[in-house]
Write a protein that holds these residues in place. Structure first.
Motif, PDB file in Angstrom:
ATOM      1  N   ASP A   1      81.194  43.482  17.450  1.00 42.15           N
ATOM      2  CA  ASP A   1      81.302  42.091  17.027  1.00 42.15           C
ATOM      3  C   ASP A   1      81.104  41.148  18.211  1.00 42.15           C
ATOM      4  OD1 ASP A   1      81.868  42.910  14.446  1.00 42.15           O
ATOM      5  OD2 ASP A   1      84.050  42.800  14.721  1.00 42.15           O
ATOM      6  N   ASN A   2      80.231  40.182  18.036  1.00 48.57           N
ATOM      7  CA  ASN A   2      80.028  39.090  19.001  1.00 48.57           C
ATOM      8  C   ASN A   2      79.441  39.519  20.339  1.00 48.57           C
ATOM      9  OD1 ASN A   2      81.288  37.107  17.233  1.00 48.57           O
ATOM     10  ND2 ASN A   2      83.235  38.110  17.762  1.00 48.57           N
ATOM     11  N   LEU A   3      78.910  40.751  20.428  1.00 50.69           N
ATOM     12  CA  LEU A   3      78.306  41.180  21.689  1.00 50.69           C
ATOM     13  C   LEU A   3      76.812  40.871  21.676  1.00 50.69           C
ATOM     14  CD1 LEU A   3      78.743  42.532  24.445  1.00 50.69           C
ATOM     15  CD2 LEU A   3      78.203  44.734  23.363  1.00 50.69           C
ATOM     16  N   ASN A   4      76.396  40.019  22.586  1.00 48.35           N
ATOM     17  CA  ASN A   4      74.980  39.671  22.733  1.00 48.35           C
ATOM     18  C   ASN A   4      74.359  40.480  23.867  1.00 48.35           C
ATOM     19  OD1 ASN A   4      75.172  37.718  20.711  1.00 48.35           O
ATOM     20  ND2 ASN A   4      75.746  36.105  22.167  1.00 48.35           N
ATOM     21  N   ALA A   5      73.077  40.781  23.733  1.00 46.25           N
ATOM     22  CA  ALA A   5      72.365  41.524  24.766  1.00 46.25           C
ATOM     23  C   ALA A   5      70.987  40.909  24.980  1.00 46.25           C
ATOM     24  CB  ALA A   5      72.231  42.987  24.373  1.00 46.25           C
ATOM     25  N   ARG A   6      70.736  40.441  26.193  1.00 49.07           N
ATOM     26  CA  ARG A   6      69.441  39.851  26.529  1.00 49.07           C
ATOM     27  C   ARG A   6      68.702  40.800  27.468  1.00 49.07           C
ATOM     28  NH1 ARG A   6      68.236  35.643  30.329  1.00 49.07           N
ATOM     29  NH2 ARG A   6      70.458  35.273  30.604  1.00 49.07           N
ATOM     30  N   PRO A   7      67.493  41.247  27.083  1.00 46.96           N
ATOM     31  CA  PRO A   7      66.768  42.223  27.912  1.00 46.96           C
ATOM     32  C   PRO A   7      66.404  41.658  29.282  1.00 46.96           C
ATOM     33  CG  PRO A   7      65.733  41.958  25.747  1.00 46.96           C
ATOM     34  CD  PRO A   7      66.758  40.895  25.875  1.00 46.96           C
ATOM     35  N   VAL A   8      66.519  42.511  30.303  1.00 50.41           N
ATOM     36  CA  VAL A   8      66.076  42.153  31.650  1.00 50.41           C
ATOM     37  C   VAL A   8      65.358  43.350  32.248  1.00 50.41           C
ATOM     38  CG1 VAL A   8      67.948  40.510  32.067  1.00 50.41           C
ATOM     39  CG2 VAL A   8      68.250  42.902  32.718  1.00 50.41           C
ATOM     40  N   ASN A   9      64.525  43.108  33.228  1.00 47.71           N
ATOM     41  CA  ASN A   9      63.904  44.208  33.965  1.00 47.71           C
ATOM     42  C   ASN A   9      63.585  43.752  35.376  1.00 47.71           C
ATOM     43  OD1 ASN A   9      60.853  43.431  34.151  1.00 47.71           O
ATOM     44  ND2 ASN A   9      61.378  43.095  31.995  1.00 47.71           N
TER      45      ASN A   9
ATOM     46  N   LEU B   1      62.871  49.050  36.165  1.00 48.06           N
ATOM     47  CA  LEU B   1      64.168  49.433  35.613  1.00 48.06           C
ATOM     48  C   LEU B   1      64.527  48.437  34.524  1.00 48.06           C
ATOM     49  CD1 LEU B   1      66.173  50.326  38.861  1.00 48.06           C
ATOM     50  CD2 LEU B   1      64.568  51.724  37.544  1.00 48.06           C
ATOM     51  N   ASN B   2      64.931  48.946  33.379  1.00 46.55           N
ATOM     52  CA  ASN B   2      65.225  48.115  32.218  1.00 46.55           C
ATOM     53  C   ASN B   2      66.706  48.101  31.899  1.00 46.55           C
ATOM     54  OD1 ASN B   2      62.468  47.323  31.328  1.00 46.55           O
ATOM     55  ND2 ASN B   2      62.207  49.549  31.142  1.00 46.55           N
ATOM     56  N   GLY B   3      67.175  46.973  31.425  1.00 44.36           N
ATOM     57  CA  GLY B   3      68.578  46.858  31.051  1.00 44.36           C
ATOM     58  C   GLY B   3      68.815  45.604  30.241  1.00 44.36           C
ATOM     59  N   PHE B   4      70.075  45.163  30.211  1.00 39.79           N
ATOM     60  CA  PHE B   4      70.455  43.993  29.433  1.00 39.79           C
ATOM     61  C   PHE B   4      71.521  43.191  30.171  1.00 39.79           C
ATOM     62  CE2 PHE B   4      68.931  47.057  26.335  1.00 39.79           C
ATOM     63  CZ  PHE B   4      68.172  46.280  25.458  1.00 39.79           C
ATOM     64  N   LEU B   5      71.534  41.906  29.886  1.00 38.69           N
ATOM     65  CA  LEU B   5      72.655  41.048  30.244  1.00 38.69           C
ATOM     66  C   LEU B   5      73.522  40.920  29.001  1.00 38.69           C
ATOM     67  CD1 LEU B   5      71.071  38.207  32.384  1.00 38.69           C
ATOM     68  CD2 LEU B   5      73.034  39.610  33.061  1.00 38.69           C
ATOM     69  N   TYR B   6      74.733  41.433  29.081  1.00 36.13           N
ATOM     70  CA  TYR B   6      75.641  41.449  27.933  1.00 36.13           C
ATOM     71  C   TYR B   6      76.646  40.318  28.057  1.00 36.13           C
ATOM     72  CZ  TYR B   6      73.933  46.174  26.863  1.00 36.13           C
ATOM     73  OH  TYR B   6      73.155  47.272  26.543  1.00 36.13           O
ATOM     74  N   SER B   7      76.928  39.685  26.933  1.00 35.46           N
ATOM     75  CA  SER B   7      77.922  38.619  26.916  1.00 35.46           C
ATOM     76  C   SER B   7      78.571  38.547  25.542  1.00 35.46           C
ATOM     77  CB  SER B   7      77.279  37.276  27.247  1.00 35.46           C
ATOM     78  OG  SER B   7      76.261  36.958  26.300  1.00 35.46           O
TER      79      SER B   7
ATOM     80  N   ILE C   1      81.403  48.203  28.472  1.00 33.96           N
ATOM     81  CA  ILE C   1      80.683  46.950  28.709  1.00 33.96           C
ATOM     82  C   ILE C   1      81.194  45.870  27.753  1.00 33.96           C
ATOM     83  CG2 ILE C   1      78.418  45.839  28.483  1.00 33.96           C
ATOM     84  CD1 ILE C   1      77.235  48.570  29.469  1.00 33.96           C
ATOM     85  N   ASN C   2      81.382  46.237  26.480  1.00 37.16           N
ATOM     86  CA  ASN C   2      81.901  45.305  25.495  1.00 37.16           C
ATOM     87  C   ASN C   2      83.311  44.832  25.870  1.00 37.16           C
ATOM     88  OD1 ASN C   2      81.981  43.973  22.782  1.00 37.16           O
ATOM     89  ND2 ASN C   2      83.619  45.463  22.446  1.00 37.16           N
ATOM     90  N   TYR C   3      84.124  45.732  26.393  1.00 37.65           N
ATOM     91  CA  TYR C   3      85.486  45.362  26.807  1.00 37.65           C
ATOM     92  C   TYR C   3      85.436  44.261  27.862  1.00 37.65           C
ATOM     93  CZ  TYR C   3      90.147  45.629  28.831  1.00 37.65           C
ATOM     94  OH  TYR C   3      91.396  45.295  29.301  1.00 37.65           O
ATOM     95  N   PHE C   4      84.609  44.448  28.878  1.00 43.92           N
ATOM     96  CA  PHE C   4      84.530  43.448  29.943  1.00 43.92           C
ATOM     97  C   PHE C   4      83.946  42.134  29.416  1.00 43.92           C
ATOM     98  CE2 PHE C   4      84.439  47.226  32.920  1.00 43.92           C
ATOM     99  CZ  PHE C   4      85.676  46.968  33.481  1.00 43.92           C
ATOM    100  N   ALA C   5      82.976  42.225  28.500  1.00 44.43           N
ATOM    101  CA  ALA C   5      82.395  41.011  27.919  1.00 44.43           C
ATOM    102  C   ALA C   5      83.454  40.237  27.133  1.00 44.43           C
ATOM    103  CB  ALA C   5      81.215  41.367  27.027  1.00 44.43           C
ATOM    104  N   GLN C   6      84.300  40.968  26.400  1.00 41.50           N
ATOM    105  CA  GLN C   6      85.381  40.319  25.656  1.00 41.50           C
ATOM    106  C   GLN C   6      86.365  39.622  26.588  1.00 41.50           C
ATOM    107  OE1 GLN C   6      87.000  43.560  23.268  1.00 41.50           O
ATOM    108  NE2 GLN C   6      86.120  42.650  21.423  1.00 41.50           N
TER     109      GLN C   6
END
Length: 353
Positions: free
Chosen positions: A47-55, A64-70, A98-103
């Motif tokens: 719930d409410n976890l956003n992920a924006r792709p980055v590389n 290297l591929n990943g995401f910025l999570y918020s 990751i979701n825990y830290f974003a929360q």
């Protein structure tokens, strides 16, 4: 005398060749794609976890591929956490953490290392590659106007914990406000020997100098970094948490087992959880369930119909259940790091549980 020296040289060459083969058995000569029988959570599963792709690019030009999570409900971030994953399934094996830290109000950058899952690279190359990849992730952060001025924190597990503890050898200490390391190893040399011993039942201490030599040739000084030495040589607030029953990275090969070697960093803290295993951030029943499940699969054979049936019935709610005490300890540590870098120095002695 000449023949003797030639014989010694030949023996050394042979031992070096054997050391390379042993290192290959540790998994460095191939990619890590995760386990196709397992389900790895993505942002959409929370719930409410956003992920924006980055590389970004790493040392050999590999992407290297990943995401910025918020968290969608967070307007202002406390800090940026760069998360470094362990060996196996890339950063998606840690989406719950990751979701825990974003929360908790953090922006989290998580990516796959070279040769892992979504990132480029024909193989892992070695444990030092994780440090190098992390260094390039921090370069990426410093190149982004929306990220470079945020307080910078690092977190990682196992291989990733080794990386976050040692990357200060490649970047200025002052860039990093705090580090949380779940189950890091001190020496990659010893870990390679421990992995080899678990497979061959042989004590391979004779190959120790050759492992270091190979890593030195492949990675330079980065290839022979020791976690305790790096922590001892900086002043970065660092929290190391380890399980007393960890059989993958033993306490003997962890800063938790060598507190006397990190005494020059008064900002370092070690916490030993006697009854926990390698995934120290998981609840005790989750770790036990994970260990029992994969032990059963191993006994049946990875590709057997019985093993497939077990995979199909894995309780993912249980196997990803976090130890909230451990996670809250990590989160509280980060909050204090952001508030005041030298808080541990002022607080007094290192805590050991």
């Amino acid at each position: 005398m000449g023949y003797f020296l030639i014989a010694i040289a030949i023996i050394c060459i042979l031992l070096c060749f054997v050391a390379i083969k042993i290192m290959d058995t540790a998994g460095f000569s191939k990619r890590c794609e995760g386990n196709e029988n397992l389900k790895y959570f993505k942002a959409k599963n929370f719930d409410n976890l956003n992920a924006r792709p980055v590389n970004f690019k790493s040392n050999k030009g590999q992407t290297l591929n990943g995401f910025l999570y918020s968290n969608a409900k967070v307007d202002t971030y406390k800090a940026l956490i760069v998360f470094s994953h362990g060996m196996g399934a890339g950063h998606l094996a840690y989406t719950t953490e990751i979701n825990y830290f974003a929360q908790k109000g953090y922006l989290v950058l998580a990516f796959d290392n070279t040769g892992t899952c979504s990132s480029e690279g024909e193989k892992l190359y070695g444990f030092a590659q994780g440090i190098i990849d992390l260094k390039h992730a921090l370069d990426f952060v410093n190149s982004r106007e929306n990220l470079k001025d945020m307080p910078l924190l690092l977190a990682g597990h196992s291989w990733g914990a080794y990386s976050v503890c040692n990357v200060s050898a490649l970047v200025p200490d002052k860039e990093i406000k705090g580090i949380v390391a779940f189950s890091p190893f001190n020496s990659m040399n010893k870990l390679i020997r421990d992995i080899a011993k678990s497979k061959t039942k042989l004590n391979l201490s004779i190959l120790s100098p050759f492992f270091d030599l190979i890593n030195l040739v492949r990675f330079g000084k980065t290839g022979v970094l020791r976690t305790c030495d790096t922590i001892d040589g900086n002043s970065i607030p660092t929290l190391v948490m380890h399980g007393g029953n960890d059989m993958q990275v033993t306490v003997k090969n962890s800063p938790v087992g060598k507190p006397h070697k990190i005494k020059n960093n008064p900002n370092a803290r070690t916490v030993l959880y006697e009854s926990k295993y390698h995934n120290v951030y998981l609840a005790k029943d989750a770790e036990q369930y994970m260990n029992d499940t994969f032990a059963k699969i191993a006994s049946l054979g990875e590709n057997s119909p019985e093993a497939y049936e077990i995979y199909q019935n894995i309780d993912y709610a249980l196997i990803t259940k976090e130890d909230l005490t451990v996670m809250e300890t990590a989160s509280s540590f980060f909050e204090e790091c952001v508030m005041k870098r030298d808080f541990l120095t002022e607080a007094g002695e290192t805590d050991v549980l």
